[in-house]
Design a protein around this motif. Structure first.
Motif, PDB file in Angstrom:
ATOM      1  N   ARG A 287      35.713  15.390 -10.660  1.00  0.00           N
ATOM      2  CA  ARG A 287      35.710  16.337  -9.542  1.00  0.00           C
ATOM      3  C   ARG A 287      34.953  17.614  -9.876  1.00  0.00           C
ATOM      4  O   ARG A 287      35.214  18.669  -9.320  1.00  0.00           O
ATOM      5  CB  ARG A 287      37.135  16.695  -9.133  1.00  0.00           C
ATOM      6  CG  ARG A 287      37.998  15.531  -8.717  1.00  0.00           C
ATOM      7  CD  ARG A 287      38.230  15.241  -7.255  1.00  0.00           C
ATOM      8  NE  ARG A 287      37.886  16.159  -6.235  1.00  0.00           N
ATOM      9  CZ  ARG A 287      38.734  16.996  -5.639  1.00  0.00           C
ATOM     10  NH1 ARG A 287      39.989  17.071  -5.996  1.00  0.00           N
ATOM     11  NH2 ARG A 287      38.306  17.774  -4.654  1.00  0.00           N
TER      12      ARG A 287
ATOM     13  N   ILE B  37      41.997  16.949 -17.554  1.00  0.00           N
ATOM     14  CA  ILE B  37      40.768  17.356 -16.870  1.00  0.00           C
ATOM     15  C   ILE B  37      40.100  16.227 -16.089  1.00  0.00           C
ATOM     16  O   ILE B  37      39.191  16.469 -15.309  1.00  0.00           O
ATOM     17  CB  ILE B  37      39.776  17.980 -17.875  1.00  0.00           C
ATOM     18  CG1 ILE B  37      38.710  18.804 -17.134  1.00  0.00           C
ATOM     19  CG2 ILE B  37      39.170  16.932 -18.792  1.00  0.00           C
ATOM     20  CD1 ILE B  37      37.867  19.675 -18.003  1.00  0.00           C
ATOM     21  N   VAL B  38      40.563  15.006 -16.244  1.00  0.00           N
ATOM     22  CA  VAL B  38      39.877  13.840 -15.685  1.00  0.00           C
ATOM     23  C   VAL B  38      39.564  13.983 -14.195  1.00  0.00           C
ATOM     24  O   VAL B  38      38.432  13.810 -13.782  1.00  0.00           O
ATOM     25  CB  VAL B  38      40.671  12.552 -15.970  1.00  0.00           C
ATOM     26  CG1 VAL B  38      40.079  11.365 -15.226  1.00  0.00           C
ATOM     27  CG2 VAL B  38      40.712  12.275 -17.464  1.00  0.00           C
ATOM     28  N   ASP B  39      40.550  14.306 -13.374  1.00  0.00           N
ATOM     29  CA  ASP B  39      40.331  14.450 -11.936  1.00  0.00           C
ATOM     30  C   ASP B  39      40.549  15.887 -11.470  1.00  0.00           C
ATOM     31  O   ASP B  39      40.814  16.131 -10.294  1.00  0.00           O
ATOM     32  CB  ASP B  39      41.236  13.503 -11.155  1.00  0.00           C
ATOM     33  CG  ASP B  39      40.790  12.060 -11.307  1.00  0.00           C
ATOM     34  OD1 ASP B  39      39.570  11.818 -11.241  1.00  0.00           O
ATOM     35  OD2 ASP B  39      41.655  11.185 -11.486  1.00  0.00           O
ATOM     36  N   LYS B  40      40.439  16.825 -12.394  1.00  0.00           N
ATOM     37  CA  LYS B  40      40.635  18.239 -12.069  1.00  0.00           C
ATOM     38  C   LYS B  40      39.366  18.801 -11.436  1.00  0.00           C
ATOM     39  O   LYS B  40      38.283  18.669 -11.998  1.00  0.00           O
ATOM     40  CB  LYS B  40      40.959  19.010 -13.351  1.00  0.00           C
ATOM     41  CG  LYS B  40      41.362  20.442 -13.151  1.00  0.00           C
ATOM     42  CD  LYS B  40      42.723  20.606 -12.512  1.00  0.00           C
ATOM     43  CE  LYS B  40      43.829  20.053 -13.368  1.00  0.00           C
ATOM     44  NZ  LYS B  40      45.145  20.282 -12.817  1.00  0.00           N
TER      45      LYS B  40
ATOM     46  N   SER C 226      35.091  15.351 -15.956  1.00  0.00           N
ATOM     47  CA  SER C 226      35.862  15.463 -14.718  1.00  0.00           C
ATOM     48  C   SER C 226      35.135  14.749 -13.584  1.00  0.00           C
ATOM     49  O   SER C 226      33.962  15.020 -13.325  1.00  0.00           O
ATOM     50  CB  SER C 226      36.067  16.934 -14.328  1.00  0.00           C
ATOM     51  OG  SER C 226      36.665  17.007 -13.037  1.00  0.00           O
TER      52      SER C 226
END
Length: 186
Positions: free
Chosen positions: A130, A99-102, A128
């Motif tokens: 994003r 989920i970090v850059d989702k 996230s």
């Protein structure tokens, strides 16, 4: 573009799940939307179970997130807060990379719930990079049955609004250079 829509409700006749199913049906060409309505089936998060071999239900959930281009979260408010099942699902994601850059956006099936939405925005913007609070679909569907929700949101005007929401989110997901922010009210 593939989206995973996560319902924050564990209730079978959930208004938020029904909204996500209608979005699934309304998805315009080029957008595929899958609905995850299994937050109640995930085991309670424990750091002892976290790591390279989490429980199978958690692995499936993480795989679904990893295979998506973006997440849409729709949740009820329980006691002015995020429901335990949804918070638990998010807790399972914290130590991983899924989920970090989702890209993540919200939808909401009620005219109420602002306290929960504020908390959820805080949590999602933490996990996230994003999360976009500005692409947001809110429809007053509280206490309606799924068939009624399908009929109401299936009306030409609301269907166009749902499709515009999905298309705005698809543009946001495709622009991986764009940080969260901007203004696209729905």
């Amino acid at each position: 573009m593939r989206f995973l829509a996560i319902s924050g409700s564990a209730r079978t006749g959930s208004t938020n799940t029904a909204l996500l199913r209608v979005l699934q049906d309304a998805a315009p060409r080029g957008i595929e939307l899958s609905v995850f309505d299994g937050v109640g089936c995930l085991p309670v998060f424990s750091p002892d179970l976290d790591g390279p071999n989490p429980p199978e239900a958690v692995r499936r959930f993480m795989r679904m997130i990893g295979e998506s281009d973006g997440l849409i979260v729709s949740s009820p408010e329980y006691v002015r807060s995020i429901p335990g099942g949804l918070k638990n699902a998010i807790d399972w994601l914290v130590s991983g990379e899924a989920i970090v850059d989702k890209p993540v956006a919200l939808a909401h099936a009620s005219h109420r719930g602002d306290d929960m939405l504020e908390s959820l925005r805080t949590v999602l913007s933490t996990v996230s990079g994003r999360f976009t609070p500005d692409i947001f679909l809110r429809l007053p569907l509280m206490k309606m049955e799924p068939a009624e929700i399908s009929q109401i949101v299936g009306s030409p005007e609301l269907r166009r609004q749902a499709q515009a929401y999905l298309q705005a989110f698809a543009r946001f997901c495709a622009d991986d250079t764009k940080p969260a922010g901007g203004s696209m009210p729905f």
